[in-house]
Design a protein around this motif. Structure first.
Motif: not given
Length: 389
Positions: A323-333
């Motif tokens: 892993d060189t980078y990690i980004r997060v996406v949070s998904r809701n309705e």
């Protein structure tokens, strides 16, 4: 009668050709200041430490849109609302920062109406929509290359904007063919990437840059040209800051203490509470939200989804050796939250793209410029020959 028609057709065709050649001639003048660059090596982030832009988050957030167009330049550009209409509609929806970013024109309308006024404009009049947002700019640059752009032309524009001490956001990289994946691997010295825009979602372009060691942070904007008939008030930024001070807010935006929201209807289902490195394991980070998340996506090198978690208000991720980078996406309705990446580094210098500089190549620069002079001579010859024909 046929001779008259042929004469008219010949005249119109001849005029059109001359007009096109004249446009090419004057456009060529703009290319005489081309600089050909050698770009810093593209390589993934590396190091034994993890940089977390959300460390020690301030308590307050400020809602901002940095991309909207009003009527400008005598209604010659694409804008259907007055500055007053745009400001009032965003203000009624409790936006803290209301950016009016007309093409090569800084709006002063909100300067006396809010303590969070930001002078800005959209830079670019080339045919492929290779544009930038010049944020916190007190001066307008008109340097552009209208007909075609190598990566070096795009870099020259960035260098010109950077000399004016502005925050540079690459606007809608997926839109109009203005950027290629190869550009994203090469271009340096800009601050933000407009990943969210109602015309295009450019997350794959952002991942291409991040995977090449080009660390820019996210910005998301409506890019509205008509607040009544386009998708507006649906994409915005939440920027953390301890104080209601525009310099503090912009500095935190530039350094990744923000996230962007893409909503379906202007409603945001959630809010980031914290993102922290584990005190016992520096390769682990924990993220927490105010409400339950339908799906959490942890995205890494080359845009690969490395992990998903469903129906939770928090999640953890452990960096692997790959892993060189990690980004997060949070998904809701009703909305998705796009967070900035955590990246590997050496523990000393954060690998910001804005700190990377290109170097000019003297021989190729002058070869290109002399080629443009030769082209202008050829165009002059053709114009004169066609006129005499």
């Amino acid at each position: 009668m046929n001779k008259i028609i042929k004469s008219i057709f010949k005249f119109l065709f001849k005029t059109l050709i001359i007009l096109l050649l004249v446009i090419c001639f004057f456009s060529s003048i703009l290319y005489l200041n081309t600089t050909i660059y050698n770009f810093p090596e593209s390589k993934p982030f590396n190091g034994n430490y993890i940089h977390n832009p959300y460390e020690n988050l301030p308590l307050n957030t400020f809602k901002g849109n940095f991309h909207a167009h009003s009527i400008a330049w005598g209604n010659l550009t694409n804008g259907h609302n007055t500055e007053e209409e745009i400001y009032d509609e965003y203000n009624n929806r409790e936006y803290d920062i209301i950016g009016i970013s007309n093409y090569h024109k800084i709006s002063k309308y909100a300067e006396g109406l809010t303590d969070l006024y930001v002078p800005m404009y959209e830079h670019g009049y080339n045919i492929f929509k290779s544009h930038y947002l010049a944020i916190n700019s007190n001066d307008v640059s008109y340097l552009d290359y209208p007909l075609f752009q190598l990566s070096s032309h795009k870099q020259k524009i960035i260098e010109n904007l950077k000399s004016k001490n502005v925050i540079i956001a690459m606007a809608h990289p997926k839109f109009g063919g203005g950027r290629t994946f190869e550009d994203m691997k090469r271009l340096v010295n800009y601050d933000l990437t407009e990943v969210l825009n109602h015309y295009r979602i450019s997350d794959k372009y952002w991942d291409e840059a991040l995977s090449s060691g080009r660390l820019t942070y996210i910005i998301g904007n409506d890019d509205t040209h008509d607040i009544h008939n386009e998708a507006t008030f649906k994409i915005w930024n939440n920027i953390f800051s301890n104080t209601r001070n525009i310099d503090s807010i912009l500095n935190n935006l530039k350094n990744g203490k923000s996230y962007a929201i893409n909503s379906k209807n202007g409603i945001c289902d959630n809010r980031l509470i914290s993102c922290e490195i584990d005190a016992n394991d520096s390769n682990v980070f924990k993220i927490k939200f105010e409400n339950n998340v339908d799906k959490l996506e942890f995205i890494g090198q080359n845009g690969v989804i490395k992990k998903t978690i469903e129906n939770t208000d928090s999640g953890t991720y452990k960096f692997t050796e790959d892993d060189t980078y990690i980004r997060v996406v949070s998904r809701n309705e009703n909305s998705d939250l796009y967070l900035n990446p955590l990246v590997r580094f050496d523990g000393k210098k954060i690998p910001l793209n804005s700190n990377l500089k290109p170097t000019s190549i003297f021989t190729l620069t002058w070869f290109f410029r002399l080629s443009m002079i030769a082209l202008m001579i050829l165009l002059t010859y053709l114009i004169r020959k066609i006129i005499k024909y």
